[in-house]
Enzyme design. Structure first.
Site, PDB file in Angstrom:
ATOM      1  N   GLU A 112      -5.584   1.850   1.907  1.00 60.29           N
ATOM      2  CA  GLU A 112      -5.388   0.695   2.774  1.00 60.29           C
ATOM      3  C   GLU A 112      -5.633   1.077   4.221  1.00 60.29           C
ATOM      4  O   GLU A 112      -6.254   0.325   4.992  1.00 60.29           O
ATOM      5  CB  GLU A 112      -3.974   0.137   2.602  1.00 60.29           C
ATOM      6  CG  GLU A 112      -3.718  -1.184   3.336  1.00 60.29           C
ATOM      7  CD  GLU A 112      -3.197  -1.008   4.753  1.00 60.29           C
ATOM      8  OE1 GLU A 112      -3.018  -2.023   5.444  1.00 60.29           O
ATOM      9  OE2 GLU A 112      -2.963   0.140   5.178  1.00 60.29           O
ATOM     10  N   GLU A 113      -5.134   2.251   4.593  1.00 66.63           N
ATOM     11  CA  GLU A 113      -5.227   2.673   5.987  1.00 66.63           C
ATOM     12  C   GLU A 113      -6.666   2.981   6.410  1.00 66.63           C
ATOM     13  O   GLU A 113      -6.928   3.157   7.597  1.00 66.63           O
ATOM     14  CB  GLU A 113      -4.342   3.906   6.231  1.00 66.63           C
ATOM     15  CG  GLU A 113      -2.854   3.665   6.041  1.00 66.63           C
ATOM     16  CD  GLU A 113      -2.225   2.838   7.152  1.00 66.63           C
ATOM     17  OE1 GLU A 113      -2.978   2.345   8.016  1.00 66.63           O
ATOM     18  OE2 GLU A 113      -0.992   2.689   7.157  1.00 66.63           O
TER      19      GLU A 113
ATOM     20  N   HIS B 269       2.256   4.803  13.055  1.00 68.95           N
ATOM     21  CA  HIS B 269       1.073   5.659  12.894  1.00 68.95           C
ATOM     22  C   HIS B 269       1.220   7.022  13.562  1.00 68.95           C
ATOM     23  O   HIS B 269       0.221   7.634  13.940  1.00 68.95           O
ATOM     24  CB  HIS B 269      -0.186   4.953  13.396  1.00 68.95           C
ATOM     25  CG  HIS B 269      -0.765   3.998  12.402  1.00 68.95           C
ATOM     26  ND1 HIS B 269      -1.983   3.404  12.559  1.00 68.95           N
ATOM     27  CD2 HIS B 269      -0.275   3.533  11.224  1.00 68.95           C
ATOM     28  CE1 HIS B 269      -2.231   2.615  11.527  1.00 68.95           C
ATOM     29  NE2 HIS B 269      -1.191   2.685  10.698  1.00 68.95           N
TER      30      HIS B 269
ATOM     31  N   ASP C 274       5.609   2.766   7.282  1.00 65.49           N
ATOM     32  CA  ASP C 274       4.263   2.255   7.009  1.00 65.49           C
ATOM     33  C   ASP C 274       3.537   3.173   6.032  1.00 65.49           C
ATOM     34  O   ASP C 274       2.881   4.123   6.431  1.00 65.49           O
ATOM     35  CB  ASP C 274       3.487   2.168   8.322  1.00 65.49           C
ATOM     36  CG  ASP C 274       2.103   1.559   8.160  1.00 65.49           C
ATOM     37  OD1 ASP C 274       1.837   0.944   7.114  1.00 65.49           O
ATOM     38  OD2 ASP C 274       1.287   1.699   9.096  1.00 65.49           O
TER      39      ASP C 274
ATOM     40  N   HIS D  95       0.838  -1.201   0.000  1.00 70.99           N
ATOM     41  CA  HIS D  95       0.000   0.000   0.000  1.00 70.99           C
ATOM     42  C   HIS D  95       0.870   1.248   0.000  1.00 70.99           C
ATOM     43  O   HIS D  95       1.929   1.296   0.613  1.00 70.99           O
ATOM     44  CB  HIS D  95      -1.011  -0.016   1.149  1.00 70.99           C
ATOM     45  CG  HIS D  95      -0.496   0.277   2.518  1.00 70.99           C
ATOM     46  ND1 HIS D  95      -0.368   1.554   3.016  1.00 70.99           N
ATOM     47  CD2 HIS D  95      -0.125  -0.544   3.534  1.00 70.99           C
ATOM     48  CE1 HIS D  95       0.046   1.508   4.265  1.00 70.99           C
ATOM     49  NE2 HIS D  95       0.220   0.245   4.607  1.00 70.99           N
TER      50      HIS D  95
ATOM     51  N   ASP E 274       4.214  -5.042   3.647  1.00 70.25           N
ATOM     52  CA  ASP E 274       3.643  -3.929   4.401  1.00 70.25           C
ATOM     53  C   ASP E 274       4.440  -3.771   5.690  1.00 70.25           C
ATOM     54  O   ASP E 274       4.350  -4.606   6.581  1.00 70.25           O
ATOM     55  CB  ASP E 274       2.173  -4.244   4.708  1.00 70.25           C
ATOM     56  CG  ASP E 274       1.434  -3.067   5.327  1.00 70.25           C
ATOM     57  OD1 ASP E 274       2.081  -2.047   5.616  1.00 70.25           O
ATOM     58  OD2 ASP E 274       0.207  -3.183   5.506  1.00 70.25           O
TER      59      ASP E 274
END
Length: 536
Positions: free
Chosen positions: A332-333, A464, A298, A286, A361
Site C-alpha cells: 500500500e505504501e 512515516h 500506520d 494495509h 487505515d
C-alpha cells in the site's frame, strides 16, 4: 496511504482543503439505537488488549527485521505469517495472494549532516528524504550552489536551478550540487549535476507558500548511480551560506543505501464460512509499513483491529447473512499496489457480488480525531483531493456517524480522496467507507475542543517516521482513541454482516449525512496516500 510519500503510498503532495463548520452529530433515531444495542456484546468482546497484543507482535517483527515491515522484505513476510497463523488458529482458511512489484526504497535509513561550519544532523522524513530512484553512496564533500533564487521570485514552479548544463559552468568536480525545485524535473537536475562531476545532489524546495517542506519526489527509473536527496527550504537555505552560485563554505555528508528491484509480496484474504457469497462485505487494512519505521499506527492500528474483529467473530461462532471478507494488503505504501492488483484480478461478476468495502487505515493516532470518510461528498465536493463516492457510500458514512452519536461522541468528515486501499474499489463503482484518526496534519483549536488532545500539534507526530512504535502509541489518550475507533469498527462489521441488502440496499440518502462536517486542517487527508509522483 501517499505524501510528498507522496501515503498508500504514499512522494506525497499535501492538499490544502477549505475549512467548513463543525457541529455535533444529530441524535440517532430509535431503530438506529436498536442497531447499536444489538452490537454491544460484540463490541465489548473486541478488546483493546487484544488489539495491542497484535500491535506488540508487529513491533517485535519490525525489531527483528531492521526496524520496519516494508512490503517485499522479511519484516513484511513475517507480518504475513503472523496474521495467517492467527487466522488459521481462529478457524479461517486464509488465502495468500502473491504478486510482484518494483520495490524502490531505502534499505537502511539515510544520513544527512552538515559537517562544517557547524555540525548539524538532519531528520529523515522531516528535514530531508531520499528521492525515489536515488543511487547508494556515502559521500562527504563541499556543497556548491547552482543558480539559486533566494528569496524566491514570482509564482511557484518558476525556478530554473540546475535545469541547463550552463548552470554548472566552473562546477568543482567531486562536490555536492545544491539546487532548488522548479521548472524542470528532478531527474534533469540530477543528470546535469552528474555530467558536471557532482558526487551527490541536494534539491531543496523552492520557498514560496506551500513549497517549503521536503519535496520527497521521484527521479523516475532507472536508478541513479549516486545519492540524491530532497530537503526543506529551511535546510537548503541554511546550507547555501548566503551564496547563490558557487562554493558555499559548507561541507556536508550524504549517506544513502537504496534498492530498486522486483520483489514478491502478498495480500491475505480470509472469508467467513457462512454468509451469502453473492453479498460480500470486504473489511480491509494495509499490513505494510514504510521503510523508516515499524508502522504501529500506520497501519498496525487498522490491521491489528480487523484481525481482532475476525478472531472474535469466529470465536463467538457468529452467524452472518452476508459473507465477510477480511483482507490485509501489501505494498500500500508504494502506491496502493496490493489492493489495486486484487481488484484488477476480479471478474465483473466477482465485483458485482461485493456490496461494500470498509477501510481502516490509521485509527490509533496519538493526537487523534474521529474522522469518517465523506462518502456522499457533502463536506468535500468532488474535485482535487475528493473522489466520487459510488452510490451507497453515503449510507456507510451515516452508519459510522450515527454510531458515534449514539455513544455521545462527536465525529467529523475527512475527504473521500481514494488515497487508501478503498481507492481501487470505488474506482470500479463499489461503495466504500471507513475511519481515520489523522496523519501529519495539524489539529485545530476547534477539533481539540471536540475531540480533546492538543491543538497546534500533528494528529500523529511520528507519521512515516521511525518513532511510529508501540511505545509512542501507548499514551492514555492514544489508547482511548483506538478503543473508541475499534468499537466503531466492530459495530459496523456486525451491522453489515446482518444487513438484508435485498430489503434495504445501500443508497445514498436524499439529503447529506447529518454528521459533523469539517476541516481536517490538512490532516484529515491521509497525505501518505497521494501516490502521484512529484517530478518538479
Amino acid at each position: 496511504m501517499r505524501r510528498s510519500h507522496v501515503s498508500g503510498g504514499r512522494s506525497v503532495a499535501l492538499l490544502l482543503l477549505a475549512a467548513v463548520s463543525l457541529a455535533l452529530v444529530a441524535p440517532a433515531a430509535a431503530n438506529e439505537t436498536s442497531d447499536v444495542e444489538s452490537t454491544k456484546g460484540f463490541r465489548k468482546s473486541v478488546t483493546l488488549a487484544g488489539i495491542r497484543e497484535h500491535q506488540a507482535a508487529l513491533q517485535q517483527i519490525a525489531d527483528a527485521n531492521g526496524g520496519n515491515r516494508l512490503s517485499g522484505t522479511g519484516g513484511f513476510d513475517d507480518s504475513v505469517e503472523y496474521v495467517v497463523d492467527r487466522l488459521e488458529a481462529a478457524g479461517y482458511q486464509p488465502v495468500v495472494e502473491t504478486f510482484d512489484y518494483l520495490l524502490v526504497s531505502d534499505k537502511t535509513p539515510p544520513i544527512f549532516q552538515r559537517i562544517s561550519p557547524i555540525l548539524t544532523t538532519y531528520v529523515d522524513g522531516i528535514d530531508f528524504g531520499t528521492m525515489q530512484y536515488s543511487g547508494s553512496g556515502d559521500i562527504t564533500a563541499p556543497v556548491v550552489a547552482v543558480d539559486l533564487v533566494v528569496p524566491p521570485v514570482g509564482a511557484a514552479n518558476g525556478n530554473t536551478s540546475g535545469c541547463e548544463a550552463a548552470d554548472f559552468a566552473g562546477f568543482p568536480s567531486g562536490s555536492i550540487a545544491l539546487m532548488q525545485r522548479g521548472t524542470c524535473t528532478f531527474r534533469i537536475k540530477a543528470e546535469n549535476a552528474q555530467a558536471a562531476g557532482a558526487t551527490g545532489v541536494i534539491i531543496f524546495n523552492e520557498g514560496q507558500v506551500g513549497r517549503t517542506a521536503g519535496a520527497f519526489g521521484t527521479l523516475g527509473a532507472p536508478p541513479m548511480s549516486f545519492p540524491v536527496i530532497s530537503a526543506s527550504f529551511a535546510v537548503g537555505n541554511a546550507l547555501r551560506g548566503n551564496v547563490l552560485n558557487g562554493l558555499t563554505g559548507t561541507t556536508a555528508r550524504i549517506k544513502t543505501d537504496t534498492i530498486a528491484e522486483l520483489r514478491e509480496t502478498y495480500n491475505i484474504v480470509a472469508e467467513t464460512a457462512g454468509g451469502d457469497p453473492n453479498r460480500v462485505v470486504v473489511i480491509g487494512a494495509h499490513l505494510d509499513s514504510v521503510s523508516r519505521g515499524p508502522g504501529i499506527n500506520d497501519n498496525g492500528s487498522g490491521s491489528a483491529t480487523i484481525l481482532e474483529v475476525a478472531e472474535v467473530f469466529a470465536s463467538q461462532q457468529r452467524e452472518t447473512r452476508n459473507k465477510l471478507r477480511f483482507m490485509w494488503y501489501g505494498a500500500e505504501e508504494s502506491g496502493l499496489i496490493g489492493s489495486t492488483i486484487h481488484v484488477s484480478r476480479l471478474s465483473q461478476a466477482e465485483r458485482d457480488r461485493i456490496e461494500l468495502m470498509l477501510n481502516f487505515d490509521m485509527i490509533g493516532s496519538p493526537n487523534y480525531a474521529r474522522f469518517v470518510y465523506d462518502g456522499d461528498n457533502s463536506a468535500f465536493p468532488v474535485g482535487p483531493g475528493a473522489a466520487v463516492g459510488p452510490e451507497g457510500s453515503g449510507e456507510i458514512e451515516r452508519v459510522f456517524h450515527d454510531y458515534f452519536a449514539s455513544q455521545g461522541l462527536a465525529s467529523a468528515e475527512t475527504p473521500f480522496s481514494g488515497r487508501s486501499d478503498y481507492g481501487p474499489f470505488i474506482a470500479v463503482g463499489i461503495p466504500a467507507g471507513g475511519l481515520f484518526t489523522g496523519a501529519e496534519g495539524i489539529k485545530t483549536v476547534q477539533e481539540a475542543d471536540m475531540f480533546g488532545g492538543e491543538a497546534g500539534v500533528a494528529y500523529d507526530v511520528c507519521y512515516h517516521l521511525a518513532c511510529d512504535t508501540f511505545a509512542t502509541t501507548n499514551s492514555a489518550y492514544a489508547l482511548q482513541g483506538l478503543d473508541e475507533m475499534s468499537d466503531a469498527v466492530a459495530h459496523a462489521v456486525l451491522y453489515f454482516s446482518r444487513r438484508n441488502f435485498d430489503k434495504s440496499p445501500l443508497l445514498n440518502p436524499d439529503t447529506p449525512v447529518t454528521g459533523v462536517s469539517g476541516t481536517t486542517g490538512g490532516g484529515g487527508l491521509h497525505a501518505d496516500h497521494d501516490h502521484e509522483a512529484e517530478t518538479e
